[in-house]
Design a protein around this motif. Structure first.
Motif, PDB file in Angstrom:
ATOM      1  N   ALA A  57       0.828  -1.204   0.000  1.00 17.52           N
ATOM      2  CA  ALA A  57       0.000   0.000   0.000  1.00 17.52           C
ATOM      3  C   ALA A  57       0.866   1.258   0.000  1.00 17.52           C
ATOM      4  N   TYR A  58       1.947   1.241   0.788  1.00 17.98           N
ATOM      5  CA  TYR A  58       2.821   2.415   0.810  1.00 17.98           C
ATOM      6  C   TYR A  58       3.497   2.622  -0.544  1.00 17.98           C
ATOM      7  N   ARG A  59       3.904   1.546  -1.135  1.00 14.55           N
ATOM      8  CA  ARG A  59       4.677   1.642  -2.387  1.00 14.55           C
ATOM      9  C   ARG A  59       3.817   1.987  -3.593  1.00 14.55           C
ATOM     10  N   THR A  60       2.549   1.548  -3.610  1.00 14.35           N
ATOM     11  CA  THR A  60       1.775   1.655  -4.855  1.00 14.35           C
ATOM     12  C   THR A  60       0.452   2.405  -4.747  1.00 14.35           C
ATOM     13  N   VAL A  61       0.001   2.752  -3.539  1.00 15.16           N
ATOM     14  CA  VAL A  61      -1.313   3.401  -3.400  1.00 15.16           C
ATOM     15  C   VAL A  61      -1.118   4.845  -2.953  1.00 15.16           C
ATOM     16  N   PRO A  62      -1.463   5.819  -3.800  1.00 15.88           N
ATOM     17  CA  PRO A  62      -1.192   7.235  -3.486  1.00 15.88           C
ATOM     18  C   PRO A  62      -1.761   7.695  -2.144  1.00 15.88           C
ATOM     19  N   ASP A  98     -10.171   7.333  -6.401  1.00 16.81           N
ATOM     20  CA  ASP A  98      -9.076   7.104  -7.356  1.00 16.81           C
ATOM     21  C   ASP A  98      -7.737   6.955  -6.654  1.00 16.81           C
ATOM     22  N   GLN A  99      -7.541   7.687  -5.557  1.00 16.34           N
ATOM     23  CA  GLN A  99      -6.261   7.655  -4.851  1.00 16.34           C
ATOM     24  C   GLN A  99      -6.074   6.377  -4.032  1.00 16.34           C
ATOM     25  N   LEU A 100      -7.116   5.562  -3.913  1.00 14.41           N
ATOM     26  CA  LEU A 100      -7.022   4.315  -3.159  1.00 14.41           C
ATOM     27  C   LEU A 100      -6.737   3.105  -4.051  1.00 14.41           C
ATOM     28  N   VAL A 101      -6.672   3.319  -5.357  1.00 14.64           N
ATOM     29  CA  VAL A 101      -6.379   2.229  -6.294  1.00 14.64           C
ATOM     30  C   VAL A 101      -4.869   2.133  -6.502  1.00 14.64           C
ATOM     31  N   SER A 102      -4.354   0.915  -6.450  1.00 13.90           N
ATOM     32  CA  SER A 102      -2.918   0.689  -6.597  1.00 13.90           C
ATOM     33  C   SER A 102      -2.445   1.034  -8.006  1.00 13.90           C
ATOM     34  N   ASP A 103      -1.235   1.611  -8.078  1.00 13.11           N
ATOM     35  CA  ASP A 103      -0.617   1.882  -9.383  1.00 13.11           C
ATOM     36  C   ASP A 103      -0.346   0.589 -10.142  1.00 13.11           C
ATOM     37  N   GLU A 104      -0.262  -0.535  -9.424  1.00  6.46           N
ATOM     38  CA  GLU A 104       0.039  -1.826 -10.053  1.00  6.46           C
ATOM     39  C   GLU A 104      -1.205  -2.698 -10.209  1.00  6.46           C
ATOM     40  N   LEU A 313      -6.599  -8.493   3.250  1.00  3.89           N
ATOM     41  CA  LEU A 313      -5.275  -9.063   3.001  1.00  3.89           C
ATOM     42  C   LEU A 313      -5.134  -9.672   1.612  1.00  3.89           C
ATOM     43  N   ASN A 314      -6.197  -9.652   0.809  1.00  5.19           N
ATOM     44  CA  ASN A 314      -6.143 -10.306  -0.496  1.00  5.19           C
ATOM     45  C   ASN A 314      -6.512  -9.409  -1.667  1.00  5.19           C
ATOM     46  N   PRO A 319      -6.366  -2.178  -1.646  1.00  4.05           N
ATOM     47  CA  PRO A 319      -6.343  -2.644  -0.248  1.00  4.05           C
ATOM     48  C   PRO A 319      -7.073  -1.656   0.653  1.00  4.05           C
ATOM     49  N   LEU A 320      -7.833  -2.195   1.594  1.00  9.38           N
ATOM     50  CA  LEU A 320      -8.538  -1.371   2.570  1.00  9.38           C
ATOM     51  C   LEU A 320      -7.863  -1.576   3.917  1.00  9.38           C
ATOM     52  N   LEU A 321      -7.179  -0.558   4.409  1.00  9.43           N
ATOM     53  CA  LEU A 321      -6.462  -0.631   5.678  1.00  9.43           C
ATOM     54  C   LEU A 321      -7.257   0.102   6.757  1.00  9.43           C
ATOM     55  N   ARG A 322      -7.635  -0.640   7.790  1.00 13.87           N
ATOM     56  CA  ARG A 322      -8.383  -0.108   8.924  1.00 13.87           C
ATOM     57  C   ARG A 322      -9.726   0.465   8.477  1.00 13.87           C
ATOM     58  N   TYR A 323     -10.467  -0.340   7.741  1.00 18.97           N
ATOM     59  CA  TYR A 323     -11.777   0.063   7.225  1.00 18.97           C
ATOM     60  C   TYR A 323     -12.817  -0.050   8.326  1.00 18.97           C
ATOM     61  N   GLU A 324     -13.499   1.053   8.609  1.00 14.95           N
ATOM     62  CA  GLU A 324     -14.494   1.073   9.680  1.00 14.95           C
ATOM     63  C   GLU A 324     -15.816   0.499   9.175  1.00 14.95           C
ATOM     64  N   THR A 325     -16.210  -0.643   9.728  1.00 10.02           N
ATOM     65  CA  THR A 325     -17.419  -1.321   9.264  1.00 10.02           C
ATOM     66  C   THR A 325     -18.689  -0.798   9.924  1.00 10.02           C
ATOM     67  N   SER A 326     -18.566  -0.208  11.110  1.00 11.27           N
ATOM     68  CA  SER A 326     -19.693   0.217  11.955  1.00 11.27           C
ATOM     69  C   SER A 326     -20.440  -0.962  12.552  1.00 11.27           C
ATOM     70  N   ASP A 327     -19.960  -2.181  12.341  1.00 15.10           N
ATOM     71  CA  ASP A 327     -20.577  -3.357  12.946  1.00 15.10           C
ATOM     72  C   ASP A 327     -20.044  -3.567  14.354  1.00 15.10           C
ATOM     73  N   LEU A 328     -20.840  -4.220  15.186  1.00 10.43           N
ATOM     74  CA  LEU A 328     -20.519  -4.398  16.593  1.00 10.43           C
ATOM     75  C   LEU A 328     -20.346  -5.871  16.936  1.00 10.43           C
ATOM     76  N   ALA A 329     -19.236  -6.196  17.579  1.00 11.49           N
ATOM     77  CA  ALA A 329     -18.973  -7.563  18.036  1.00 11.49           C
ATOM     78  C   ALA A 329     -17.864  -7.501  19.072  1.00 11.49           C
ATOM     79  N   ALA A 330     -17.530  -8.660  19.645  1.00 12.89           N
ATOM     80  CA  ALA A 330     -16.497  -8.716  20.685  1.00 12.89           C
ATOM     81  C   ALA A 330     -15.506  -9.830  20.379  1.00 12.89           C
ATOM     82  N   PRO A 331     -14.220  -9.607  20.660  1.00 14.15           N
ATOM     83  CA  PRO A 331     -13.244 -10.695  20.547  1.00 14.15           C
ATOM     84  C   PRO A 331     -13.463 -11.694  21.673  1.00 14.15           C
TER      85      PRO A 331
END
Length: 458
Positions: A57-62, A98-104, A313-314, A319-331
């Motif tokens: 993400a750092y290397r290819t996503v603006p 557009d800025q979230l799409v990888s250059d590759e 991860l796939n 890639p979506l890093l730390r995407y807030e789902t607004s869903d509620l659950a517990a570990p």
């Protein structure tokens, strides 16, 4: 008549190879082998994929390169380092498309998908062939977790999403016939459709049905009223909606089968699935990294309900890093009798937007209302709508009508369990409402997001 199972399985893999999806088989084999690993090995594998995704993400996503430069972060030494990044909210996803799409990104295979818009804003995101192949492999594995279903066994998907059906092609229909898979569009959940689908299920005799929880509950109520079973049915997999205990119990009792919970979303694919034989939800660690955060943005402890934040991860294309789902659950801590090496979580209790707010500042989720309403056989579906702090509008689908005594009892129980004398108005429906996604929110509050403390669960 269904195709013999082994022949259907062979035809499925041949057809996948001809359509350029040959790697799905290899990926499914990988996922099966991971089930034999230890929890420590799964955690190591997950972090390796997380770090690789972060560096990519750092290397290819603006967008991520800009954010990481601003925060002075270039690498991950541990999963906790991911918290140095800001949350990726729906607003940011829409603004930075557009800025979230990888250059590759492999643009030849990119497809645009869309969120359901249940939070009021519909976002779009890109997914490539590599993501879709992992998605299919994960789907097949979760089916296998449902009472020993095997590829080639009769299977039914009941789905109402217009987006899903817009992608269907003639090849898909031919594949379904050859591989013992049937699909029914449940977009218009009319009484006539519910009855017709039940008839087809009885004739087809699937071993596994994957469907929206509310759709399957309506079909179960129809089966109960007609005193019929679906021959050969071993499991129902509820997906895309919360599966409250009351709905789950009715489906399992009426159809005499096991019921499994699956949680995911279009943005991420499958996030968690109930372990084989029943038990906690198992996070799909090869596909996502999940954080559970309290109101201060700090990690939740075991059993503490919080907002779910997900990193994919796939999907190297977007890639979506730390995407807030607004869903509620517990570990959850690892249980002594756990059969799989994956991290555990509770079922999803709903979305932040689905919490009914009490004047005292607490909140009530759909589980409580489901517990109250589904005890009455005449109620096939309901939705609680809150536009005022002290009033509730309850929409009820009751084909035979809602008795006055039932309405009175429901009001009394709402007052008792919520601790507040809400003014309750009932609106009876003669058929199910329509939904562009096939999903239905059981509780809708238009008062804004409440705090998580002091919650009441049924």
């Amino acid at each position: 008549m269904p195709v013999p199972r082994r022949l259907a399985e062979s035809l499925y893999w041949q057809e996948q190879r001809l359509r350029g999806r040959g790697p799905v088989r290899e990926r499914l084999a990988q996922l099966r082998s991971h089930q034999e690993r230890t929890p420590a090995e799964i955690a190591e594998l997950q972090f390796e994929k997380l770090r690789t995704t972060f560096l990519h993400a750092y290397r290819t996503v603006p967008y991520y390169r800009r954010v990481m430069d601003e925060r002075g972060i270039r690498d991950l030494d541990s999963p906790e380092d991911l918290r140095k990044l800001p949350l990726l909210t729906r607003d940011v996803l829409i603004r930075e498309q557009d800025q979230l799409v990888s250059d590759e990104a492999d643009r030849k295979t990119l497809q645009t998908n869309y969120s359901s818009g249940s939070t009021g804003r519909r976002a779009e995101f890109k997914q490539d062939l590599d993501f879709r192949q992992w998605m299919r492999a994960h789907q097949l594995r979760t089916y296998e977790w449902c009472e020993g279903w095997q590829l080639g066994d009769p299977f039914v998907l009941l789905w109402g999403s217009e987006i899903y059906w817009s992608f269907k092609q003639l090849f898909d229909r031919a594949e379904n016939l050859l591989t013992n898979r049937r699909e029914f569009n449940t977009f218009h959940l009319s009484p006539e459709l519910i009855s017709a689908v039940l008839d087809q299920l009885v004739r087809y005799q699937p071993k596994l049905i994957s469907t929206y929880s509310n759709a399957m509950h309506l079909i179960a109520k129809e089966a109960e009223s007609r005193n019929i079973r679906i021959p050969g049915l071993r499991a129902v997999q509820g997906t895309s909606e919360p599966l409250p205990p009351a709905l789950r119990a009715t489906i399992g009792r009426v159809l005499d089968c096991e019921v499994y919970d699956k949680y995911g979303m279009r943005e991420t694919n499958i996030i968690a699935h109930e372990q084989p034989g029943g038990g906690p939800m198992m996070i799909q660690a090869e596909n996502v990294f999940v954080e559970f955060l309290d109101e201060q943005g700090e990690p939740c402890g075991d059993g503490q309900t919080g907002r779910m934040v997900v990193t994919t991860l796939n999907n190297r294309a977007m890639p979506l890093l730390r995407y807030e789902t607004s869903d509620l659950a517990a570990p959850l801590p690892r249980a002594a009798d756990a059969t799989l090496p994956y991290p555990a979580m509770t079922s999803v209790a709903g979305r932040l937007q689905d919490l009914i707010v009490t004047p005292a500042g607490g909140h009530v989720d759909a589980y409580l209302f489901s517990y109250l309403f589904m005890r009455f056989p005449e109620v096939h579906w309901f939705q609680v709508l809150q536009r005022h702090p002290e009033r509730l509008l309850v929409k009820v689908y009751a084909p035979g009508g809602l008795r006055k005594e039932t309405a009175r009892t429901l009001v009394e129980r709402i007052h008792h369990h919520t601790g507040f004398a809400f003014a309750v108005e009932f609106e009876t429906l003669d058929r199910m409402p329509e939904s562009s996604t096939g999903k239905f929110r059981l509780c809708v509050s238009e008062l804004g997001r409440p705090a998580l403390e002091g919650s009441t669960h049924g």
